[in-house]
Each structure stands twice: as structure tokens, then as C-alpha cells.
Enzyme design. Structure first.
Site, mmCIF file in Angstrom:
data_model
loop_
_atom_site.group_PDB
_atom_site.id
_atom_site.type_symbol
_atom_site.label_atom_id
_atom_site.label_comp_id
_atom_site.label_asym_id
_atom_site.label_seq_id
_atom_site.Cartn_x
_atom_site.Cartn_y
_atom_site.Cartn_z
ATOM 1 N N ASP A 1 -10.287 -4.254 -4.951
ATOM 2 C CA ASP A 1 -9.772 -3.516 -3.792
ATOM 3 C C ASP A 1 -10.623 -2.273 -3.559
ATOM 4 O OD1 ASP A 1 -8.175 -1.689 -2.188
ATOM 5 O OD2 ASP A 1 -6.455 -2.961 -2.607
ATOM 6 N N HIS B 1 -8.476 -4.911 0.707
ATOM 7 C CA HIS B 1 -7.184 -4.217 0.739
ATOM 8 C C HIS B 1 -6.352 -4.629 1.942
ATOM 9 C CE1 HIS B 1 -4.283 -1.080 -0.147
ATOM 10 N NE2 HIS B 1 -4.337 -0.720 1.133
ATOM 11 N N SER C 1 0.844 -1.195 0.000
ATOM 12 C CA SER C 1 0.000 0.000 0.000
ATOM 13 C C SER C 1 0.886 1.255 0.000
ATOM 14 C CB SER C 1 -0.959 -0.035 1.189
ATOM 15 O OG SER C 1 -1.948 0.962 1.084
#
Length: 459
Positions: free
Chosen positions: A339, A371, A196
Site C-alpha cells: 500500500d 490503496h 482507510s
């Protein structure tokens, strides 16, 4: 806790175990030396031994130190940053081992979310993402690898700023190689890893490595859910359940781009500017709760469209998009197809830019993962891919694959069982050690401490 600094590595500063860590802005350890500009990137200013804990409460039997080192910001102005360097419990520094640079998903400007603070025992950092990622870091230690965990957002919390995370991660690697207790050498194979916001930081480091730190032997990079297009993510997340990410992104960028700060102060109302001020001291998950559904369009003179069309913002949004440089090392990129935070189309485009420039990428897309869960579901895939790079196995040709889930292969299931055992050991404060053979790494002369221009004492 005061340091008696000298050129390069100082004597280790061992803090009392009962002392609660200070926030970085109040901790003298983070203070830059007066002669910072006389040091080369990656030079160590001072060091200390620290204790790591799971969620700040369960002490971990992991060997850990922190290094304050010289790096630079967006404009190449010298600054300091901290990396937390780790070895498996009881590891022999004389035994060669590879190094992983793990970029946490800091996703905040509050100093409590920096891994150098959040990972420490007694840290008051509930709601910070690095505390959730400590088991991933421990999985690398369980393989016998050394780990560097840099504060890639810098001590000023400049989340989302272009290139700076790459500089800080690469200089942290330089400092780690020069830190004698880790026992690393100039030829140590290195891998980059992040998810991320940490995946975006990893992408920056991968792009900048061949130009900024060509001496480093970086054998591969795992950039999982690496945002792809931060500008598009800002627009998409604004007003959504995840609007807190858009807010903290705004708060981080205004710290690095003065023209943007002036633009925001001119166009945003006092209420939204007050909310942005809350990001200074609020951890990520609390921030997501507070900012859920808040829409900057309702607090912006002329609306969000006018703000996005402003030349000052256009320059910033163009600057922060990764993919304009070509990573020289093979890469593994993962992304959830559905996601809810990072759009798969943005990561598809990011990967396409790298592929067009010739980077060897294995791109895996997962249909079922959310996610937050993907980084744990895909852990066996990521860590096995890193192990293959450290073992000098030839990476397969570039490929894109879409699977229903990365969780259900036979090797993945075995990896999840190993991870469950590791987390259990962490919960019961058992030693995180490696009992198998460490990948053999050729050893030559240790990388010297990187100093230049002056051998005066630093303070």
C-alpha cells in the site's frame, strides 16, 4: 427547511427536490438545541427526508433520511452530529433487518466532505471520498440491510482526533434504532464497516463499544486499511505525493487539542499556516494535488524533529494511537502489503495489539492492490463476512493470511459481477432494492427515544 423540534423525533422535514443543499455551517438543520445537555447520547434532535445522488448528479432510488442527534467530543462535552440513514427502495419497515454503520473515509476538515452533505443530490463536493464510497454503501442496501452513515468527524471537521469517531458512530447507531421509519428494534444485530480513515473510525467504535454503548448488539466489525499508527503515517507521508493527508491530519488535530494549535502557530511559518487554512474549504483529492511533495520540515522553526519532540505533540500522538482497548466483537482487517498510503507494518502492529488482548481477528493481506482499489477488490470478501455475522455463523479462529490478490477466488468474481450490475443500476438511476430473503431478526420492543432530565421543547 426550518424545524419545529420537540423532544425526540420531530415530524419529518421534507425539502423541495429542486433545492440545492446548504453547506453544514449555513444549514439550520445542524444547529444544536439549547437544551442539548439534557439529552442522553444518541437522542434524536430533529430529522428530515433527503435525496441521495451518485456524485451529486444521478439521483438514487434509495430511501434516505438524516438524523441530528446528541453525542459528545473528546472531553465528553455534549455536541450534535448528523447521520444519513438508508433503506433499500421500497423496503417494508415492518420486516426485521440488520443495521450496518458505514464509516466513510472522510479524510478532510472541509464541511463539503462530510457524508451528510457530499452524498446529497446537487451537493458541490467534487473530490470528496464519500462520493466514491456510495456504491459500497449501496452494496449493503442491496443485501436488504439498513445503513447508518455518520459524520464521524463531527461538524467541526476534527479529522484524526482520538475516540470521537467512535462516540459519534455509536450514538448514530442509537439514533438509528430509535428512528421509527427504519423499523429497527433494540435487538437489531449491528455491524461496523469502514475503509482507510473510515477503517480507523471503525476501530475506535469497535474499541469503545463495550464500555460506551454496551446495550448495542454489535456482531462484527470490518476495519479495512485502518491506518494503524496515525503518528507514523504523518511522518511517512509528509513531503511525499500524499503529503495532503499529513496536512489535513494536522489541520484536524489542531481543532481539538489547543496546546497543539498554539505549538503549530509558534513553530510553523506563515506560508505553511496559510496552506493549512486552505484545508478548511478544500476537498480531499484537490488537497492531495495542492500539497503533493510539500515538506513541513522546510517551514518549521527547528525542523520537523524538534516539532515531533515537543511534549505537546508527543501527548497528542500518544493519544491518537488505537489499540489500547479490546474490541469485544470479531473483526475482519484487510491491508495491502505494498500500500502506497498506509504502511502494512503499522497495521500489522495494530492487529498484534488486538490479538494480544484476545480479539478474534481474521487479518487478510493483499500483495497486489493499491490503496484506493483494495476497498473495491475486497468488497465481496468484506460483505460476505458481514453476512456471515448477521447469519450468526461462528467466526473462524483468529488467523493471518497473505494472498497475491483477493480478487480472483470464484466467490469474489461472482461478487464483482454483482457489484458491476449494481453500479450500472446506480448510473441509470434504477431502484436499489433487495428481492431475496432478509436475514431474520427477532423483533421485540423498539428502542425508546433516549431523553432524560427534561421533556421541554427543544429548538
Amino acid at each position: 427547511m426550518s424545524a419545529d423540534p420537540a423532544p425526540g423525533v420531530t415530524g419529518p422535514i421534507v425539502e423541495p427536490r429542486s433545492t440545492d443543499p446548504l453547506l453544514p455551517e449555513a444549514d439550520p438543520f445542524y444547529a444544536p438545541p439549547y437544551a442539548l445537555g439534557q439529552l442522553l447520547p444518541g437522542a434524536i434532535v430533529r430529522t428530515r427526508e433527503v435525496q441521495i445522488a451518485l456524485f451529486g448528479t444521478v439521483p438514487q432510488r434509495i430511501s434516505a433520511w438524516q438524523l441530528l442527534y446528541r453525542t459528545c467530543d473528546l472531553d465528553n462535552v455534549p455536541e450534535v452530529a448528523v447521520t444519513t440513514v438508508l433503506l433499500p427502495w421500497g423496503a417494508d419497515p415492518a420486516e426485521p433487518r440488520p443495521l450496518v454503520s458505514f464509516q466513510c473515509a472522510i479524510d478532510a476538515v472541509a464541511s463539503k466532505c462530510l457524508p451528510s452533505y457530499a452524498l446529497r443530490r446537487s451537493a458541490r463536493a467534487a473530490g470528496s471520498i464519500p462520493q466514491l464510497e456510495l456504491p459500497l454503501i449501496a452494496s449493503a442496501l442491496a443485501r436488504g440491510w439498513a445503513v447508518s452513515v455518520p459524520d464521524h468527524g463531527g461538524t467541526a471537521g476534527r479529522f484524526g482526533v482520538a475516540r470521537e469517531p467512535g462516540y459519534r458512530a455509536l450514538d448514530a447507531i442509537r439514533a438509528s434504532l430509535a428512528f421509527a421509519p427504519l423499523g429497527l428494534a433494540a435487538t437489531t444485530p449491528i455491524a461496523l464497516w469502514g475503509y482507510s480513515g473510515g477503517g480507523l473510525a471503525t476501530a475506535w467504535a469497535a474499541e469503545l463499544a463495550s464500555e460506551y454503548a454496551p446495550e448495542l448488539d454489535i456482531v462484527g466489525a470490518v476495519a479495512a486499511s485502518p491506518v494503524g499508527d496515525p503518528a507514523a503515517a504523518f511522518v511517512r507521508l509528509n513531503g511525499s505525493l500524499f503529503a495532503g493527508f499529513a496536512a489535513v491530519f494536522t489541520a484536524g488535530l489542531r481543532r481539538a487539542y489547543p496546546d497543539l494549535d498554539l505549538l503549530l502557530r509558534t513553530h510553523l511559518d506563515a506560508r505553511y499556516l496559510g496552506w493549512l487554512a486552505e484545508t478548511e474549504t478544500t476537498a480531499t483529492f484537490q488537497l492531495l494535488y495542492r500539497f503533493a511533495r510539500r515538506d513541513i520540515d522546510k517551514h518549521c522553526r527547528g525542523g520537523l524533529t524538534a516539532l515531533l519532540d515537543a511534549p505537546e505533540l508527543q501527548r497528542v500522538l500518544g493519544d491518537i494511537q488505537p489499540g489500547r482497548r479490546t474490541p469485544a466483537m470479531p473483526m475482519l482487517v484487510l491491508q495491502g502489503v505494498y500500500d502506497e498510503v498506509i504502511a502494512v507494518a503499522d497495521v500489522d502492529a495494530h492487529v498484534a495489539r488486538y490479538l494480544a488482548a484476545g480479539t478474534n481477528i481474521r487479518y487478510l493481506r493483499d500483495r497486489l492492490s493499491t490503496h484506493l482499489l483494495l476497498q473495491y477488490i475486497a468488497l465481496p470478501v468484506m460483505i460476505d463476512w458481514l453476512a456471515d455475522r448477521f447469519a450468526n455463523r461462528e467466526p473462524p479462529p483468529a488467523t493471518t493470511e497473505t494472498a497475491w490478490s483477493l480478487a480472483f477466488s470464484r466467490s469474489a468474481i461472482a461478487g464483482h459481477l454483482d457489484f458491476a450490475r449494481l453500479v450500472t443500476r446506480m448510473l441509470f438511476a434504477r431502484p436499489i432494492r433487495h428481492d431475496g430473503p432478509v436475514i431474520r431478526v427477532p423483533r421485540i420492543q423498539r428502542l425508546p427515544i433516549r431523553l432524560a432530565k427534561s421533556q421541554n421543547r427543544l429548538s
